[in-house]
Design an enzyme around this catalytic site. Structure first.
Site, PDB file in Angstrom:
ATOM      1  N   SER A 280       0.942  -1.091   0.060  1.00 40.38           N
ATOM      2  CA  SER A 280       0.067  -0.046   0.139  1.00 40.38           C
ATOM      3  C   SER A 280       0.760   1.104  -0.004  1.00 40.38           C
ATOM      4  O   SER A 280       2.224   1.088   0.392  1.00 40.38           O
ATOM      5  CB  SER A 280      -0.922   0.146   1.262  1.00 40.38           C
ATOM      6  OG  SER A 280      -1.167   1.141   1.623  1.00 40.38           O
TER       7      SER A 280
ATOM      8  N   TYR B 160      -2.010  -0.113  10.714  1.00 41.00           N
ATOM      9  CA  TYR B 160      -2.024  -0.604   9.515  1.00 41.00           C
ATOM     10  C   TYR B 160      -0.674  -0.358   8.661  1.00 41.00           C
ATOM     11  O   TYR B 160      -0.150  -1.091   8.081  1.00 41.00           O
ATOM     12  CB  TYR B 160      -3.000   0.034   8.863  1.00 41.00           C
ATOM     13  CG  TYR B 160      -3.208  -0.382   7.195  1.00 41.00           C
ATOM     14  CD1 TYR B 160      -3.467  -1.638   6.854  1.00 41.00           C
ATOM     15  CD2 TYR B 160      -2.969   0.584   6.182  1.00 41.00           C
ATOM     16  CE1 TYR B 160      -3.719  -1.902   5.428  1.00 41.00           C
ATOM     17  CE2 TYR B 160      -3.045   0.369   4.788  1.00 41.00           C
ATOM     18  CZ  TYR B 160      -3.393  -0.843   4.490  1.00 41.00           C
ATOM     19  OH  TYR B 160      -3.424  -1.269   3.005  1.00 41.00           O
TER      20      TYR B 160
END
Length: 247
Positions: free
Chosen positions: A142, A155
Site C-alpha cells: 500500500s 496498518y
C-alpha cells in the site's frame, strides 16, 4: 504480453478487489491461476467465469494466518499444474483506528494477516523456487508502506514491515528469484469494510475512498512486473490515482 503465458501464478486474497482483478487479468494473458481465499463460494464464481472465457484456473479455500494452510495451497497448485512460478501475497486487512481506541484484537488480526500471512506465503513457496532456482514473489502492500497518519498507525506498520521483508528477501535469494512489491494508492476494494467504527468508516469512505483506481490498474502493474525478462527484477511499483496528492 510476453513472459506470462503458461506461467503458474498463485494468488492469495483472490475472492474480491485487487486479488480478483489480478486473477482475471493474468488469466486473460494466458497464465494458469491458482486462487486462494476464505470465501469459497466467491472463488467458485470467479473461477467459473474464467473457465467460461477459456482460462485455466483452480481454487482452494485458504486462511493465510495458518502456515500449514498456505503450504497445502502451494502443494495444491503443484498437484494441479506441476509447478508454481509466481506467488502473489495479496490478502490483507485495513481496520483503521486511533491508537487510543485500543482495538488490540484488530491490531493482532492485521499483524496475523498482513505480516504473518506474507511470511507464511514466503515459507511455503520459497523452497519450490529454490529447488528450481527460479520464481517470483509479488507482495501487495500500500502507499501506507511509506506513509503514516492518524488512524493508519498499525496498518501502516504492517505495510512498512512487508516492505522491509521484501527487500531483505530480495537480497537473500538467488540471482534467479525475483521479488516485487506493488504499492497501491486509493483503489477499489473491500478494505474499508474492515473498519469496525461506523463513524470512522464513513469518514474514510468520504475523504479517502474517492477518485479510486479500478483494481484492474493494479493488475496491470502486476502483469508488467511479471512480464519482464528473467534478468530484470522490478523491485517496487507505486500506483496512485493521478488526483491523489496528499498521501
Amino acid at each position: 504480453m510476453e513472459n506470462i503465458k503458461g506461467k503458474v501464478i498463485a494468488i492469495t486474497g483472490a475472492s474480491s478487489g485487487i486479488g480478483e482483478a489480478i486473477a482475471r487479468h493474468l488469466s486473460g494473458l494466458g497464465a494458469k491461476v491458482v486462487l486462494g481465499a476464505r470465501r469459497l463460494a466467491k472463488l467458485e464464481t470467479i473461477a467459473n467465469d474464467i473457465v467460461n472465457k477459456g482460462g485455466q484456473v483452480v481454487y482452494k479455500k485458504l486462511d493465510v494466518t495458518q502456515p500449514d494452510d498456505v503450504k497445502d495451497f502451494v502443494n495444491f497448485a503443484i498437484g494441479e499444474f506441476n509447478t508454481i512460478d509466481v506467488f502473489i501475497n495479496n490478502a490483507g486487512l485495513m481496520p483503521l483506528s486511533m491508537i487510543n481506541a485500543y482495538k488490540v484484537d484488530e491490531w493482532h488480526k492485521m499483524i496475523d494477516v498482513n505480516i504473518k500471512g506474507v511470511l507464511h506465503g514466503i515459507a511455503a513457496a520459497l523452497p519450490v523456487f529454490e529447488e528450481k532456482d527460479s520464481g517470483q514473489f509479488i507482495n501487495i502492500t500500500s502507499v501506507g508502506d511509506r506513509w503514516v497518519g492518524p488512524t493508519s498507525t498499525v496498518y501502516s506498520a504492517t505495510k512498512f514491515a512487508v516492505r522491509a521483508i521484501s527487500e531483505g528477501l530480495r537480497q537473500e535469494v538467488s540471482d534467479n528469484i525475483r521479488v516485487t512489491i506493488v504499492a497501491p494508492g486509493a483503489t477499489e476494494s473491500e478494505l474499508a469494510e474492515t473498519i469496525s467504527d461506523p463513524e470512522l468508516k464513513k469518514v474514510a469512505i468520504e475523504q479517502f475512498r474517492v477518485n479510486l483506481l479500478p483494481a484492474e490498474a493494479i493488475a496491470r502493474a502486476v502483469a508488467y512486473a511479471i512480464s519482464q525478462p528473467s534478468e530484470v527484477d522490478v523491485n517496487e511499483l507505486v500506483v496512485r490515482p493521478t488526483a491523489q496528492k496528499a498521501y
